[in-house]
Design a protein around this motif. Structure first.
Motif, PDB file in Angstrom:
ATOM      1  N   VAL A  27       0.252 -24.850  24.816  1.00  0.00           N
ATOM      2  CA  VAL A  27       0.176 -24.745  23.355  1.00  0.00           C
ATOM      3  C   VAL A  27       0.972 -23.552  22.832  1.00  0.00           C
ATOM      4  N   LYS A  28       1.116 -22.507  23.637  1.00  0.00           N
ATOM      5  CA  LYS A  28       1.894 -21.323  23.238  1.00  0.00           C
ATOM      6  C   LYS A  28       3.347 -21.702  22.965  1.00  0.00           C
ATOM      7  N   THR A  29       3.903 -22.549  23.818  1.00  0.00           N
ATOM      8  CA  THR A  29       5.288 -22.994  23.672  1.00  0.00           C
ATOM      9  C   THR A  29       5.481 -23.766  22.371  1.00  0.00           C
ATOM     10  N   LEU A  30       4.444 -24.460  21.939  1.00  0.00           N
ATOM     11  CA  LEU A  30       4.513 -25.277  20.723  1.00  0.00           C
ATOM     12  C   LEU A  30       4.126 -24.504  19.471  1.00  0.00           C
ATOM     13  N   GLY A  31       3.783 -23.228  19.628  1.00  0.00           N
ATOM     14  CA  GLY A  31       3.359 -22.429  18.484  1.00  0.00           C
ATOM     15  C   GLY A  31       1.970 -22.797  18.000  1.00  0.00           C
ATOM     16  N   LEU A  32       1.118 -23.279  18.902  1.00  0.00           N
ATOM     17  CA  LEU A  32      -0.217 -23.720  18.523  1.00  0.00           C
ATOM     18  C   LEU A  32      -1.327 -22.781  19.005  1.00  0.00           C
ATOM     19  N   ILE A  33      -0.991 -21.522  19.272  1.00  0.00           N
ATOM     20  CA  ILE A  33      -2.010 -20.545  19.657  1.00  0.00           C
ATOM     21  C   ILE A  33      -2.892 -20.265  18.443  1.00  0.00           C
ATOM     22  N   ASN A  34      -4.181 -20.096  18.674  1.00  0.00           N
ATOM     23  CA  ASN A  34      -5.165 -19.844  17.607  1.00  0.00           C
ATOM     24  C   ASN A  34      -5.173 -20.952  16.557  1.00  0.00           C
ATOM     25  N   THR A  35      -4.902 -22.154  17.005  1.00  0.00           N
ATOM     26  CA  THR A  35      -4.890 -23.319  16.121  1.00  0.00           C
ATOM     27  C   THR A  35      -6.199 -24.073  16.280  1.00  0.00           C
ATOM     28  N   ASP A  36      -6.654 -24.664  15.223  1.00  0.00           N
ATOM     29  CA  ASP A  36      -7.872 -25.461  15.259  1.00  0.00           C
ATOM     30  C   ASP A  36      -7.731 -26.583  16.285  1.00  0.00           C
ATOM     31  N   ASP A  37      -8.816 -26.864  16.986  1.00  0.00           N
ATOM     32  CA  ASP A  37      -8.811 -27.902  18.025  1.00  0.00           C
ATOM     33  C   ASP A  37      -8.393 -29.266  17.478  1.00  0.00           C
ATOM     34  N   VAL A  38      -8.709 -29.543  16.232  1.00  0.00           N
ATOM     35  CA  VAL A  38      -8.341 -30.828  15.625  1.00  0.00           C
ATOM     36  C   VAL A  38      -6.821 -30.997  15.597  1.00  0.00           C
ATOM     37  N   ILE A  39      -6.106 -29.936  15.302  1.00  0.00           N
ATOM     38  CA  ILE A  39      -4.642 -29.999  15.247  1.00  0.00           C
ATOM     39  C   ILE A  39      -4.075 -30.235  16.643  1.00  0.00           C
ATOM     40  N   ILE A  40      -4.619 -29.541  17.634  1.00  0.00           N
ATOM     41  CA  ILE A  40      -4.166 -29.733  19.018  1.00  0.00           C
ATOM     42  C   ILE A  40      -4.491 -31.162  19.469  1.00  0.00           C
ATOM     43  N   TRP A  41      -5.680 -31.635  19.144  1.00  0.00           N
ATOM     44  CA  TRP A  41      -6.095 -32.993  19.485  1.00  0.00           C
ATOM     45  C   TRP A  41      -5.128 -34.013  18.888  1.00  0.00           C
ATOM     46  N   ASP A  42      -4.835 -33.859  17.600  1.00  0.00           N
ATOM     47  CA  ASP A  42      -3.933 -34.794  16.922  1.00  0.00           C
ATOM     48  C   ASP A  42      -2.521 -34.722  17.482  1.00  0.00           C
ATOM     49  N   TYR A  43      -2.060 -33.509  17.803  1.00  0.00           N
ATOM     50  CA  TYR A  43      -0.727 -33.361  18.389  1.00  0.00           C
ATOM     51  C   TYR A  43      -0.659 -34.106  19.720  1.00  0.00           C
ATOM     52  N   ALA A  44      -1.679 -33.914  20.551  1.00  0.00           N
ATOM     53  CA  ALA A  44      -1.709 -34.594  21.854  1.00  0.00           C
ATOM     54  C   ALA A  44      -1.748 -36.104  21.677  1.00  0.00           C
ATOM     55  N   LYS A  45      -2.508 -36.564  20.717  1.00  0.00           N
ATOM     56  CA  LYS A  45      -2.633 -37.997  20.470  1.00  0.00           C
ATOM     57  C   LYS A  45      -1.300 -38.598  20.039  1.00  0.00           C
ATOM     58  N   VAL A  46      -0.645 -37.984  19.086  1.00  0.00           N
ATOM     59  CA  VAL A  46       0.614 -38.502  18.549  1.00  0.00           C
ATOM     60  C   VAL A  46       1.740 -38.429  19.577  1.00  0.00           C
TER      61      VAL A  46
END
Length: 110
Positions: A27-46
């Motif tokens: 997630v660090k590489t994607l700039g998603l550090i300290n991001t809400d789990d919902v955003i990470i979940w949706d990113y992984a899904k898409v």
């Protein structure tokens, strides 16, 4: 099969598993550090990632919503990076079967 490693795992893991899990990222590489789990979940899904984390929040989300995305729950407490790498490498066959499964949403590894 590509993994999305959550921030509670070291980003140094990627370079040690990329031969088995090509296109995996942290997630660090994607700039998603300290991001809400919902955003990470949706990113992984898409983007067709399998989330790998020690975070029980993803476990709860997976139980509630199913897949996609699939979730690998690393129930290992505070473990050194080499131990996590070993778990992901040693369980490659199991992880591959899990990802191929039509019904399974969560894989717990310890």
């Amino acid at each position: 099969m590509k993994l999305l490693l959550d921030e509670n795992l070291s980003d140094r893991i990627i370079s040690q598993i990329v031969d088995l899990y090509p296109d995996s990222v942290h997630v660090k590489t994607l700039g998603l550090i300290n991001t809400d789990d919902v955003i990470i979940w949706d990113y992984a899904k898409v983007n067709d990632f399998v989330i790998a984390s020690k975070d029980s929040d993803f476990h709860q989300r997976s139980l509630l919503y199913g897949h996609p995305p699939k979730f690998i729950y690393l129930r290992i407490g505070n473990s050194p990076t080499y131990k996590i790498v070993q778990i992901l490498r040693d369980n490659f066959g199991i992880i591959r079967q899990f990802v191929s499964s039509e019904v399974e949403s969560i894989l717990v590894l310890a």
